[in-house]
Motif scaffolding. Structure first.
Motif, short mmCIF file in Angstrom:
data_model
loop_
_atom_site.label_atom_id
_atom_site.label_comp_id
_atom_site.label_asym_id
_atom_site.label_seq_id
_atom_site.Cartn_x
_atom_site.Cartn_y
_atom_site.Cartn_z
N LYS B 179 11.97 12.59 22.85
CA LYS B 179 10.53 12.92 22.92
C LYS B 179 10.45 14.02 21.73
O LYS B 179 9.13 14.09 21.23
CB LYS B 179 10.32 13.83 24.19
N TRP B 182 9.21 11.43 18.84
CA TRP B 182 8.17 10.38 19.38
C TRP B 182 7.04 9.83 18.47
O TRP B 182 7.00 8.45 18.51
CB TRP B 182 7.24 10.96 20.84
N PRO B 183 6.44 10.79 17.75
CA PRO B 183 5.48 10.28 16.76
C PRO B 183 6.14 9.11 15.86
O PRO B 183 5.57 8.17 15.35
CB PRO B 183 5.15 11.40 16.06
N TRP B 184 7.55 9.46 15.47
CA TRP B 184 8.11 8.59 14.22
C TRP B 184 8.53 7.36 14.95
O TRP B 184 8.17 6.28 14.54
CB TRP B 184 9.41 9.35 13.88
N MET B 186 7.11 5.67 17.43
CA MET B 186 5.67 4.98 17.91
C MET B 186 5.29 4.13 16.77
O MET B 186 4.48 3.17 17.04
CB MET B 186 4.49 6.02 18.17
N GLN B 187 5.64 4.53 15.37
CA GLN B 187 5.31 3.60 14.27
C GLN B 187 5.92 2.16 14.28
O GLN B 187 5.61 1.10 13.74
CB GLN B 187 5.62 4.09 12.96
N PRO B 196 5.72 7.54 28.08
CA PRO B 196 5.95 8.97 27.43
C PRO B 196 6.69 10.05 28.50
O PRO B 196 7.32 10.75 27.71
CB PRO B 196 4.57 9.54 27.57
N TRP B 256 7.73 19.02 24.06
CA TRP B 256 7.37 18.23 22.63
C TRP B 256 6.02 17.63 22.64
O TRP B 256 5.76 17.05 21.80
CB TRP B 256 8.44 17.24 22.29
N VAL B 258 4.17 15.33 24.13
CA VAL B 258 4.14 13.72 23.96
C VAL B 258 2.81 13.34 24.50
O VAL B 258 2.52 13.74 25.54
CB VAL B 258 5.36 13.08 24.66
N PRO B 259 1.87 12.75 23.56
CA PRO B 259 0.68 12.23 24.15
C PRO B 259 0.89 11.30 25.23
O PRO B 259 1.65 10.83 25.45
CB PRO B 259 0.13 11.19 23.12
#
Lengths: 276, 276
Positions: B179, B182-184, B186-187, B196, B256, B258-259
């Motif tokens: 988490k 997460w943004p990394w 998600m790409q 999530p 963290w 997470v959306p």
């Protein structure tokens, strides 16, 4: 407590962190953050993998922020297997053959002779300890004794406390060990104040943990003691480990019928992210 | 629940075990107990140590009872360091230099070319995954794709699910990851049903866990699915790890930010010895 509270809690936590910085960390903890600790971890055939890597995982993550060095120390350098050689577990019984176990190798960077000066020494447990005892191998105990006075901290995980007891450094000190191997460990170091119900113990510069996974909880408590929790808590949350923070939480001491175990303690441990 | 109840509970547990044997384990689980599973774990520079050794610790303990083999698979055989080489983490930013981190070596026994037939494949996470992406290294993804159809189970821990997504095997499947990264992650793999808030996920033969320590909880759930819990629970209690058994327990997803994270779940997880 519910997630919906966390958004309320987080600013408070930030405030708490500020307050902590104001009232603590201690001068010792601040000094430790720039001190380059020399850490040594002993290896031997049949060490328990998580006894080593559980504490190491947290240390490696923290080494991104605070300087430290690591040495893996054994009788010889090179790969050391987590599979113990065949050995007599119960006198009179045939040797236990563990050749069917899967195993890993960890690499010993130093021998007991070539190991550098150490500030922190950690002794893991494992089935291999029984082989060392069976073979009257006291090389680990001799190493502990030779380095003890220079060490700032001596740690053991699981049955690793057996070597501390054999080395004589646990006399009149509180210590614990893996609860499923309790009767076996009790034959060593009669003068030790063995604690039957403990996730981990601290007595002076000696920290000992209960079995295997308990080493991670001891390491969180130990590193909190050495450095404080600011960086440590964010690391625990990044590795997503919610540590047990009550050293008296030890339902395994009851599961394994350890004599003198506290029958009245909580069987459940409500764990949550570090710092919340 | 209190310890004093356990002495009452233990006979019930034994009875439960009997009943379990009567109503389950399933025929599949009974067959699995004598099947020699070929397990592969992928290594690469900068793998996360506990991503590998957390699950492995439980597997090694269980291999005393159920036959299995292990292969550590990488681009080359020999020692692979848990320290990632310097790498660009954020495009446009200077490379992240991790040379100050302490590290361990694990030994790769096979290459992607020489690896034996596998029933179970586990992909660990780690900072090194970012270097592989940066260098357009798809050797792990090619290996996953080439072995996927023959695998009975494919597991990932932490950011290891990034490689599953890049390999294309997560399309229209539920999966999760660390988490704090997460943004990394998600790409990669837009067609993945990323969850999530999850300690771990299962979708068909693919199991993915959240960050690092979550791999141990996924492994307990996974091995319970494969073998049943009789031997497994006694092992969890011998290594003194009280696993999180609720796959929806994931306060780290909120920590963290997470959306889409479930804000309403419990922040605390009451853990207790396996089987109690």
């Amino acid at each position: 407590m519910r997630f919906s509270l966390i958004t309320t809690l987080l600013p408070l936590l930030a405030l708490t962190a500020d307050l902590t910085t104001a009232t603590g960390p201690t001068k010792k903890q601040l000094a430790n953050r720039s001190k380059k600790f020399s850490i040594g971890i002993v290896l031997y055939p049949g060490f328990e993998p998580l006894d080593v890597i559980g504490p190491f995982e947290i240390m490696q993550s923290l080494s991104a922020y605070y300087p430290m060095t690591i040495s893996f120390i054994a009788s010889k350098t090179g790969p050391i297997s987590s599979r113990a050689p065949p050995h007599v577990m119960v006198p009179g019984q045939p040797p236990v053959d563990l050749s069917h176990l899967i195993a890993i190798d960890l690499y010993a960077t130093h021998t007991f002779t070539t190991a550098p000066p150490l500030d922190i020494l950690l002794i893991p447990g494992g089935m291999g300890g029984m082989v060392l005892v069976e073979n009257n191998d006291t090389s680990i105990e001799q190493f502990i004794t030779s380095r003890y006075n220079q060490l700032e901290y001596l740690l053991s995980v699981c049955t690793g406390s057996m070597s501390l007891a054999r080395a004589g450094v646990l006399k009149r000190k509180r210590a614990t060990t893996n609860k499923s191997f309790w009767p076996w460990v009790m034959q060593f170091g009669g003068k030790v104040k063995w604690v039957p119900t403990a996730r981990w113990t601290q007595d002076g510069k000696i920290w000992t943990s209960s079995g295997v996974a308990a080493g991670m909880d001891m390491t969180y408590a130990f590193l909190s003691h050495v450095y404080g929790t600011e960086q440590l808590n964010s690391i625990m949350n990044a590795i997503e480990y919610a540590p047990h923070t009550d050293p008296s939480w030890d339902p395994f001491s009851v599961v394994w019928n350890v004599p003198g175990a506290n029958q009245g303690g909580p069987i459940e441990s409500c764990v949550k992210p570090a710092g919340l």
